[in-house]
Each structure stands twice: as structure tokens, then as C-alpha cells.
Design a protein around this motif. Structure first.
Motif, PDB file in Angstrom:
ATOM      1  N   SER A 125       0.725  -1.281  -0.179  1.00  0.00           N
ATOM      2  CA  SER A 125       0.012  -0.013   0.168  1.00  0.00           C
ATOM      3  C   SER A 125       0.743   1.317   0.053  1.00  0.00           C
ATOM      4  O   SER A 125       0.521   2.100  -0.605  1.00  0.00           O
ATOM      5  CB  SER A 125      -1.017  -0.033   1.244  1.00  0.00           C
ATOM      6  N   SER A 126       1.768   1.183   0.814  1.00  0.00           N
ATOM      7  CA  SER A 126       2.875   2.351   0.807  1.00  0.00           C
ATOM      8  C   SER A 126       3.585   2.684  -0.877  1.00  0.00           C
ATOM      9  O   SER A 126       3.598   3.668  -1.096  1.00  0.00           O
ATOM     10  CB  SER A 126       4.008   2.379   1.774  1.00  0.00           C
ATOM     11  N   ASN A 129       0.520   3.979  -2.960  1.00  0.00           N
ATOM     12  CA  ASN A 129       0.474   5.529  -2.684  1.00  0.00           C
ATOM     13  C   ASN A 129       1.508   6.555  -3.004  1.00  0.00           C
ATOM     14  O   ASN A 129       1.328   7.444  -3.509  1.00  0.00           O
ATOM     15  CB  ASN A 129       0.083   5.666  -1.087  1.00  0.00           C
ATOM     16  N   TYR A 130       2.877   5.948  -2.889  1.00  0.00           N
ATOM     17  CA  TYR A 130       3.946   6.802  -3.416  1.00  0.00           C
ATOM     18  C   TYR A 130       3.936   6.914  -4.739  1.00  0.00           C
ATOM     19  O   TYR A 130       4.157   8.011  -5.362  1.00  0.00           O
ATOM     20  CB  TYR A 130       5.008   6.000  -2.776  1.00  0.00           C
ATOM     21  N   ASP A 133       1.238   9.342  -5.871  1.00  0.00           N
ATOM     22  CA  ASP A 133       1.763  10.681  -5.513  1.00  0.00           C
ATOM     23  C   ASP A 133       2.843  11.244  -6.471  1.00  0.00           C
ATOM     24  O   ASP A 133       2.774  12.454  -6.933  1.00  0.00           O
ATOM     25  CB  ASP A 133       1.991  10.668  -4.026  1.00  0.00           C
ATOM     26  N   THR A 167      -6.477   3.060 -10.067  1.00  0.00           N
ATOM     27  CA  THR A 167      -6.608   4.413  -9.575  1.00  0.00           C
ATOM     28  C   THR A 167      -6.980   5.336 -10.584  1.00  0.00           C
ATOM     29  O   THR A 167      -7.233   6.459 -10.424  1.00  0.00           O
ATOM     30  CB  THR A 167      -5.297   4.846  -9.071  1.00  0.00           C
ATOM     31  N   ASP A 220       0.770  -5.488   3.743  1.00  0.00           N
ATOM     32  CA  ASP A 220       0.840  -4.478   4.632  1.00  0.00           C
ATOM     33  C   ASP A 220       1.119  -4.353   6.261  1.00  0.00           C
ATOM     34  O   ASP A 220       0.574  -4.052   6.892  1.00  0.00           O
ATOM     35  CB  ASP A 220      -0.585  -3.507   4.598  1.00  0.00           C
ATOM     36  N   ASP A 223       4.290   0.139   6.897  1.00  0.00           N
ATOM     37  CA  ASP A 223       4.292   1.498   5.828  1.00  0.00           C
ATOM     38  C   ASP A 223       5.586   1.880   5.483  1.00  0.00           C
ATOM     39  O   ASP A 223       5.749   2.779   4.782  1.00  0.00           O
ATOM     40  CB  ASP A 223       3.454   2.225   6.369  1.00  0.00           C
ATOM     41  N   LYS A 239       3.616   9.475   2.710  1.00  0.00           N
ATOM     42  CA  LYS A 239       2.661  10.574   2.932  1.00  0.00           C
ATOM     43  C   LYS A 239       1.280   9.936   3.205  1.00  0.00           C
ATOM     44  O   LYS A 239       0.830   8.925   2.655  1.00  0.00           O
ATOM     45  CB  LYS A 239       2.462  11.356   1.629  1.00  0.00           C
TER      46      LYS A 239
END
Length: 239
Positions: A125-126, A129-130, A133, A167, A220, A223, A239
Motif C-alpha cells: 500500500s505504501s 500511494n507513493y 503521488d 486508480t 501491509d 508502511d 505521505k
């Protein structure tokens, strides 16, 4: 829209254009899972090295060294390559030199990309998300096994590719990315059973080291996001 590609082995890595791409290195059994575990448990930096001689030289300088070939700990090393070795008590606050059969080679190969990050199910998940972003094109590099395709890394590539594309900020025209997603869709609903097909599982089992399988496919657990900075891996705060 940013693109996702997958390289199924380091032997074909040089066929990909990595300019302005983020390379996600995946060696699920076991290097990138171990790296994420070490940072989760407090290691400050990891120095990935490609060859045994370099790892031995670091050991002679007093560094803590993790080194294996063909799944087995090398005689001069402090540790072999199971994530269960790396508790806060053993590696917290320390710098570790790391050399493995497949994973560290893949990490150092990607150094000319925009960035190299470490991916595993443990921090998926990290990673997602990274990448969302950062909004760069992504190449997922599977470490494989001695230059060959490995099923476990392809499954991770499929899980990550599918998540990024869902996404609506990423797409793909890469056959390898589509193939990896097909594999993941085939495996994900009965993953434990599907993993019986994984050759590395059986290599580890012969050595009594397959107790890590379930852990390495657990999403997960952490993180943490390890990133290659110069010649060292460091953890950055997501983040």
C-alpha cells in the motif's frame, strides 16, 4: 496518463527505457521482503552489493553483513536471508551490508532510473500511494531466479499493476504487465494453494527455510518505503 511496465527478469532490463521512470524492484522470496522487514525493525541504512568479494571486504571493515547464495548463508556472513532473523534487537540502529543471489543485483542495476524503490507485499500500500503521488511512469523489475522468470515476483507485479491501474492514473500497453495481472487474477482467490507451483518455495523447503512463505505474502505488515539513495537504501516516510 502514466504507464506501467513489467520486466520479468533483470536479463531483459536493458531493453526498457528507464529515463524518468521509477523502478520498483521486487524479490518476494526473499530479498525485498527482508529489506522491508529490516527497516520496519529499525535498521538505519542498507548497502546492497552485487558480489561476494565486496560483501567480504565490508565484513573485514567491521560491518554487519547479510549474505547468501542459492538460499544459504555464506560462511563469513553474520546472517542468512530469512526475515525472521532481523529483530529490533539484532539490527536496530545499525547499518547492514546486504548481498543475495538475485535481489541486490536487481537493485543496483536500476540505479540510473529516476528513482529505485523496494516493493513487497509487506509494504504494497505504501508503494501504491507513493507511486500515485509521484506521478511518474513505472517499471516493475522482477528479480527472478538467476536471470530467469520467477512466479512469485510476477504475482507481485500483477498485484501492483492492477492496483495502480485501478486508480485511473495509470494504464499499460505492456504485454508483461497484462500477463502479470492475468496471473494475479488467477492466483489471488486461493493464493496459498497457487503458491505450491512456485519453484522457490520448493527450493527453500528442501533447506528447511520455507517458514517465511506466508509472511512474505502478507500485505501491509509495514508502511516503510525503502529508496535507493546513492549506493545505499534508506527509508522515507510515506505521505
Amino acid at each position: 496518463m502514466n504507464q506501467v511496465e513489467v520486466a520479468f527478469s533483470p536479463t531483459i532490463f536493458n531493453h526498457y527505457d528507464i529515463d524518468n521512470k521509477i523502478v520498483v524492484v521486487a524479490d518476494i522470496l526473499r530479498a525485498t521482503s527482508v529489506i522491508c522487514t529490516m527497516f520496519k525493525n529499525g535498521v538505519t541504512e542498507i548497502i546492497p552489493v552485487r558480489n561476494i568479494e565486496e560483501a567480504r571486504a565490508y565484513k573485514e571493515k567491521g560491518y554487519l553483513v547479510v549474505a547468501e547464495r542459492n538460499g544459504q548463508k555464506l560462511d563469513f556472513a553474520d546472517f542468512g536471508n530469512s526475515p525472521f532473523y532481523f529483530t529490533p534487537e539484532t539490527i536496530g540502529g545499525k547499518i547492514v551490508v546486504y548481498s543475495t543471489t538475485n535481489g541486490t543485483n536487481a537493485i543496483t542495476m536500476g540505479k540510473d532510473a529516476n528513482q529505485v524503490i523496494i516493493g513487497s507485499f509487506l509494504n504494497i500500500s505504501s508503494v501504491i500511494n507513493y507511486l500515485v503521488d509521484k506521478s511518474h511512469d513505472v517499471l516493475i523489475m522482477c528479480a527472478g531466479w538467476k536471470g530467469k522468470f520467477s512466479l512469485e515476483d510476477a504475482l507481485f507485479a500483477g498485484a501492483l499493476s492492477k492496483a495502480l491501474i485501478s486508480t485511473n492514473k495509470f494504464s499499460t500497453i505492456c504485454d508483461s504487465a497484462n500477463a502479470s495481472m492475468d496471473l494475479w487474477n488467477l492466483a489471488k482467490d486461493d493464493l496459498a494453494n497457487y503458491l505450491e507451483k512456485v519453484a522457490q518455495r520448493h527450493r527453500l523447503k528442501k533447506m528447511g527455510l520455507d517458514d517465511v512463505i506466508g509472511y512474505c505474502f502478507t500485505p501491509d505488515v509495514t508502511d516503510v518505503l525503502p529508496v535507493l539513495v546513492g549506493d545505499r537504501l534508506k527509508a522515507i516516510s510515506p505521505k
